[in-house]
Design an enzyme around this catalytic site. Structure first.
Site, PDB file in Angstrom:
ATOM      1  N   LYS A 154       7.593  -6.946  -1.778  1.00  0.00           N
ATOM      2  CA  LYS A 154       6.916  -7.247  -0.824  1.00  0.00           C
ATOM      3  C   LYS A 154       7.761  -8.369  -0.144  1.00  0.00           C
ATOM      4  O   LYS A 154       8.090  -9.141  -0.757  1.00  0.00           O
ATOM      5  CB  LYS A 154       5.470  -7.899  -0.993  1.00  0.00           C
ATOM      6  CG  LYS A 154       4.511  -6.745  -1.252  1.00  0.00           C
ATOM      7  CD  LYS A 154       3.062  -7.497  -1.176  1.00  0.00           C
ATOM      8  CE  LYS A 154       2.354  -6.870  -2.434  1.00  0.00           C
ATOM      9  NZ  LYS A 154       0.868  -7.433  -2.220  1.00  0.00           N
ATOM     10  N   ARG A 169       3.274  -3.248 -10.680  1.00  0.00           N
ATOM     11  CA  ARG A 169       4.197  -3.991 -10.159  1.00  0.00           C
ATOM     12  C   ARG A 169       5.501  -3.757 -10.645  1.00  0.00           C
ATOM     13  O   ARG A 169       5.572  -3.367 -11.918  1.00  0.00           O
ATOM     14  CB  ARG A 169       3.875  -5.518 -10.414  1.00  0.00           C
ATOM     15  CG  ARG A 169       2.442  -5.994  -9.876  1.00  0.00           C
ATOM     16  CD  ARG A 169       2.677  -6.769  -8.742  1.00  0.00           C
ATOM     17  NE  ARG A 169       1.297  -7.057  -8.276  1.00  0.00           N
ATOM     18  CZ  ARG A 169       0.709  -6.587  -6.952  1.00  0.00           C
ATOM     19  NH1 ARG A 169       1.308  -5.898  -6.284  1.00  0.00           N
ATOM     20  NH2 ARG A 169      -0.500  -7.415  -6.722  1.00  0.00           N
ATOM     21  N   PHE A 220       4.490   7.093   0.908  1.00  0.00           N
ATOM     22  CA  PHE A 220       5.698   6.480   0.845  1.00  0.00           C
ATOM     23  C   PHE A 220       6.331   6.755  -0.512  1.00  0.00           C
ATOM     24  O   PHE A 220       7.459   6.527  -0.757  1.00  0.00           O
ATOM     25  CB  PHE A 220       5.456   5.045   0.768  1.00  0.00           C
ATOM     26  CG  PHE A 220       4.337   4.417  -0.149  1.00  0.00           C
ATOM     27  CD1 PHE A 220       4.538   4.368  -1.353  1.00  0.00           C
ATOM     28  CD2 PHE A 220       3.381   3.881   0.644  1.00  0.00           C
ATOM     29  CE1 PHE A 220       3.446   3.711  -1.976  1.00  0.00           C
ATOM     30  CE2 PHE A 220       2.175   3.298   0.022  1.00  0.00           C
ATOM     31  CZ  PHE A 220       2.244   3.242  -1.500  1.00  0.00           C
ATOM     32  N   LYS A 253       5.227  -2.790   5.335  1.00  0.00           N
ATOM     33  CA  LYS A 253       4.248  -2.904   4.623  1.00  0.00           C
ATOM     34  C   LYS A 253       2.944  -2.590   5.282  1.00  0.00           C
ATOM     35  O   LYS A 253       2.634  -3.505   6.286  1.00  0.00           O
ATOM     36  CB  LYS A 253       3.970  -4.370   3.856  1.00  0.00           C
ATOM     37  CG  LYS A 253       2.862  -4.341   2.840  1.00  0.00           C
ATOM     38  CD  LYS A 253       2.506  -5.620   2.463  1.00  0.00           C
ATOM     39  CE  LYS A 253       1.332  -5.291   1.616  1.00  0.00           C
ATOM     40  NZ  LYS A 253       0.107  -4.783   1.856  1.00  0.00           N
TER      41      LYS A 253
END
Length: 175
Positions: A150, A144, A74, A2
């Site tokens: 995460k 989300r 990403f 991350k």
């Protein structure tokens, strides 16, 4: 990993933040980028969030500051496939751009929770913030999602302050 930077979204013509604000990058930074939308992180390196944030907020780009930035790609939002298919296309697309500052985020699979925890510990020890866990069969989603999580060694949350009250008694002087 991350990356602790500023979310960058290339819509095929301009670079924007997650909130849709235009990022004023030098022309050389986005020269030769494809018309294919790319989702990523504008990143200055581990422990350099303040540099990434100040660089991407400037309305007159600071060339020297931008030379320290990377666009860590990403995902490909317009690609219709699942993550594994998008990842293969992403690697090919990023390689075709041929700029050192545009990179595909390295991806790897882990077989066990112990391997995942070991990778997390190595990443954090090296100065990383944590990991992003992605389902290989996930379609692209904005916002989300349960297919992209995460993983950090500490809990954090986001909140919006909607008001405050002055403390009373033993909390006088506090909010």
């Amino acid at each position: 990993e991350k990356y602790d930077g500023v979310r960058g979204y290339w819509d095929g013509h301009s670079l924007r933040t997650r909130g849709g604000e235009t990022v004023v990058a030098p022309a050389w930074f986005t020269a030769g980028w494809p018309t294919t939308p790319m989702d990523g992180e504008l990143w200055a390196g581990r422990g350099r969030f303040a540099h990434a944030q100040s660089t991407t907020r400037q309305q007159q780009p600071d060339d020297a500051a931008w030379r320290q930035m990377r666009f860590m790609v990403f995902d490909l939002p317009a690609h219709g496939g699942v993550f594994d298919e998008r990842l293969a296309a992403l690697k090919t697309l990023v390689a075709s751009i041929q700029h050192d500052w545009v990179r595909a985020v390295p991806q790897q699979r882990v077989a066990t929770d112990a391997a995942l925890q070991a990778l997390l510990q190595r990443t954090v020890r090296s100065g990383g913030e944590g990991l992003m866990l992605h389902r290989t069969d996930a379609v692209y989603e904005t916002g989300r999602s349960d297919t992209l999580l995460k993983l950090k060694p500490w809990l954090d949350a986001e909140a919006e302050v909607i008001g405050h009250r002055a403390g009373k008694g033993r909390h006088t002087g506090w909010l």
